[in-house]
Design a protein around this motif. Structure first.
Motif, PDB file in Angstrom:
ATOM      1  N   HIS A 136      46.415  43.371  33.144  1.00 56.74           N
ATOM      2  CA  HIS A 136      46.087  44.219  34.289  1.00 56.74           C
ATOM      3  C   HIS A 136      46.665  45.614  34.079  1.00 56.74           C
ATOM      4  O   HIS A 136      47.756  45.750  33.538  1.00 56.74           O
ATOM      5  N   GLY A 143      46.945  49.799  35.959  1.00 59.22           N
ATOM      6  CA  GLY A 143      46.785  50.594  37.165  1.00 59.22           C
ATOM      7  C   GLY A 143      47.555  51.893  37.059  1.00 59.22           C
ATOM      8  O   GLY A 143      48.276  52.126  36.096  1.00 59.22           O
ATOM      9  N   HIS A 176      45.241  50.185  41.933  1.00 56.60           N
ATOM     10  CA  HIS A 176      44.626  49.312  40.942  1.00 56.60           C
ATOM     11  C   HIS A 176      43.447  48.587  41.566  1.00 56.60           C
ATOM     12  O   HIS A 176      43.300  48.539  42.786  1.00 56.60           O
ATOM     13  N   ALA A 177      42.583  48.045  40.739  1.00 57.93           N
ATOM     14  CA  ALA A 177      41.438  47.274  41.219  1.00 57.93           C
ATOM     15  C   ALA A 177      41.691  45.805  40.929  1.00 57.93           C
ATOM     16  O   ALA A 177      41.996  45.429  39.801  1.00 57.93           O
ATOM     17  N   LYS A 178      41.582  44.994  41.953  1.00 62.98           N
ATOM     18  CA  LYS A 178      41.795  43.563  41.800  1.00 62.98           C
ATOM     19  C   LYS A 178      40.449  42.863  41.923  1.00 62.98           C
ATOM     20  O   LYS A 178      39.708  43.089  42.864  1.00 62.98           O
ATOM     21  N   GLY A 179      40.136  42.016  40.963  1.00 69.09           N
ATOM     22  CA  GLY A 179      38.874  41.296  40.960  1.00 69.09           C
ATOM     23  C   GLY A 179      38.372  41.141  39.536  1.00 69.09           C
ATOM     24  O   GLY A 179      39.082  41.396  38.577  1.00 69.09           O
ATOM     25  N   ASN A 180      37.123  40.712  39.412  1.00 70.54           N
ATOM     26  CA  ASN A 180      36.526  40.575  38.088  1.00 70.54           C
ATOM     27  C   ASN A 180      35.012  40.741  38.200  1.00 70.54           C
ATOM     28  O   ASN A 180      34.463  40.920  39.286  1.00 70.54           O
ATOM     29  N   GLY A 230      35.465  42.903  43.409  1.00 65.92           N
ATOM     30  CA  GLY A 230      36.821  43.244  43.796  1.00 65.92           C
ATOM     31  C   GLY A 230      36.849  44.537  44.571  1.00 65.92           C
ATOM     32  O   GLY A 230      35.809  45.061  44.973  1.00 65.92           O
ATOM     33  N   GLN A 231      38.056  45.031  44.762  1.00 69.84           N
ATOM     34  CA  GLN A 231      38.222  46.287  45.478  1.00 69.84           C
ATOM     35  C   GLN A 231      39.475  46.987  45.004  1.00 69.84           C
ATOM     36  O   GLN A 231      40.370  46.373  44.448  1.00 69.84           O
ATOM     37  N   VAL A 232      39.541  48.281  45.254  1.00 68.67           N
ATOM     38  CA  VAL A 232      40.720  49.054  44.893  1.00 68.67           C
ATOM     39  C   VAL A 232      41.798  48.782  45.930  1.00 68.67           C
ATOM     40  O   VAL A 232      41.525  48.720  47.123  1.00 68.67           O
ATOM     41  N   GLN A 233      43.033  48.608  45.447  1.00 73.47           N
ATOM     42  CA  GLN A 233      44.160  48.337  46.337  1.00 73.47           C
ATOM     43  C   GLN A 233      45.300  49.299  46.052  1.00 73.47           C
ATOM     44  O   GLN A 233      45.440  49.804  44.938  1.00 73.47           O
ATOM     45  N   TYR A 234      46.133  49.533  47.065  1.00 69.23           N
ATOM     46  CA  TYR A 234      47.315  50.380  46.975  1.00 69.23           C
ATOM     47  C   TYR A 234      48.492  49.530  47.429  1.00 69.23           C
ATOM     48  O   TYR A 234      48.601  49.195  48.601  1.00 69.23           O
TER      49      TYR A 234
END
Length: 58
Positions: free
Chosen positions: A12, A14, A23-27, A32-36
């Protein structure tokens, strides 16, 4: 930026912003979506986290 590992495998990446990460979580299958999130979260979720700095923008 950070690079996080599961065991010995890089898993991973970010961008670090102060004490948080973007960072973006998913595959590709689930999406997925971008997370902070706080850096502590990534350090707890992965075996090892490496940090890199490419420029000093201060």
């Amino acid at each position: 930026m950070f690079l996080a590992y599961v065991g010995d495998l890089p898993s991973h990446v970010g961008v670090v912003i102060d004490t948080h990460m973007l960072h973006a979580k998913g595959n590709e299958i689930q999406g997925g979506q971008v997370q902070y999130n706080k850096l502590e979260a990534i350090e707890k979720a992965y075996t090892k986290v490496e940090y890199y700095q490419y420029a000093d923008i201060s």
